[in-house]
Scaffold this motif. Sequence first.
Motif, short mmCIF file in Angstrom:
data_model
loop_
_atom_site.label_atom_id
_atom_site.label_comp_id
_atom_site.label_asym_id
_atom_site.label_seq_id
_atom_site.Cartn_x
_atom_site.Cartn_y
_atom_site.Cartn_z
N SER A 80 -11.45 6.32 5.04
CA SER A 80 -10.50 5.25 5.34
C SER A 80 -11.25 3.96 5.61
N VAL A 81 -10.83 2.88 4.94
CA VAL A 81 -11.44 1.55 5.14
C VAL A 81 -10.57 0.71 6.07
N ARG A 82 -9.26 0.74 5.79
CA ARG A 82 -8.33 -0.06 6.60
C ARG A 82 -6.90 0.32 6.27
N VAL A 83 -5.99 -0.10 7.12
CA VAL A 83 -4.56 0.10 6.89
C VAL A 83 -3.96 -1.28 6.64
N PRO A 84 -3.49 -1.53 5.41
CA PRO A 84 -2.91 -2.84 5.12
C PRO A 84 -1.56 -3.02 5.83
N GLU A 85 -1.21 -4.28 6.08
CA GLU A 85 0.08 -4.58 6.68
C GLU A 85 1.18 -4.33 5.65
N GLU A 86 2.41 -4.18 6.11
CA GLU A 86 3.53 -3.83 5.22
C GLU A 86 3.69 -4.81 4.05
N GLN A 87 3.50 -6.11 4.31
CA GLN A 87 3.64 -7.11 3.25
C GLN A 87 2.60 -6.89 2.16
N GLU A 88 1.37 -6.56 2.54
CA GLU A 88 0.32 -6.30 1.55
C GLU A 88 0.63 -5.02 0.78
N LYS A 89 1.10 -3.98 1.46
CA LYS A 89 1.46 -2.72 0.78
C LYS A 89 2.49 -2.99 -0.31
N GLU A 90 3.50 -3.78 0.02
CA GLU A 90 4.54 -4.12 -0.96
C GLU A 90 3.96 -4.88 -2.15
N TRP A 91 3.05 -5.82 -1.86
CA TRP A 91 2.41 -6.61 -2.92
C TRP A 91 1.57 -5.71 -3.82
N ILE A 92 0.85 -4.75 -3.25
CA ILE A 92 -0.02 -3.86 -4.01
C ILE A 92 0.75 -3.07 -5.04
N VAL A 93 1.85 -2.49 -4.65
CA VAL A 93 2.57 -1.56 -5.53
C VAL A 93 3.57 -2.24 -6.46
N THR A 94 3.79 -3.54 -6.32
CA THR A 94 4.73 -4.22 -7.24
C THR A 94 4.01 -4.98 -8.31
#
Length: 157
Positions: A143-157
């Motif tokens: 594990s490197v880090r846990v992204p914030e919810e906004q980044e998670k959404e950006w990653i998968v879209t």
Amino acid sequence: MAFAHSPFDSEVQNGRVEGKGKYTFPDGHVYIGDFKDGQFHGEGTIHFTSGGKYEARWAAGLAVAGTYTFKDGLKYEMDGWDYCTESDRRFYSERVNGFRPGEPQLSNDPAGPPTIPVGTYDVGDGFYDPKDGVVHAYEGGDSVRVPEEQEKEWIVT
């Protein structure tokens, strides 16, 4: 002298970091350079865990002038930036070393992009796995880090 259990490895005068030293940020980035009255002051470089670095002149903790250099040696320029533009999409390593015959270069690393597990996303500092919501290291999968919810959404879209 270094502080006990401290992110600092520096000289201390009157209870403050002074002179040449090193500071390790909680995320692993490291500043090496001059300190005055407990702040970055003078010449110093922040070495990022991604391999890039920011060399700067500091005054009372603020960068006055500096240069960012990417892991591959490309220096960022505020004016006249001509890397990865509409007219020239070559990777920096291709600009420096020329094109290699054979297969196309798929990343700026001539060795090729890192291999990531199916169903995950390359995010630059590791791969994001939507199953556990964590960014993992390319090698080893730690594990490197846990992204914030906004980044998670950006990653998968």
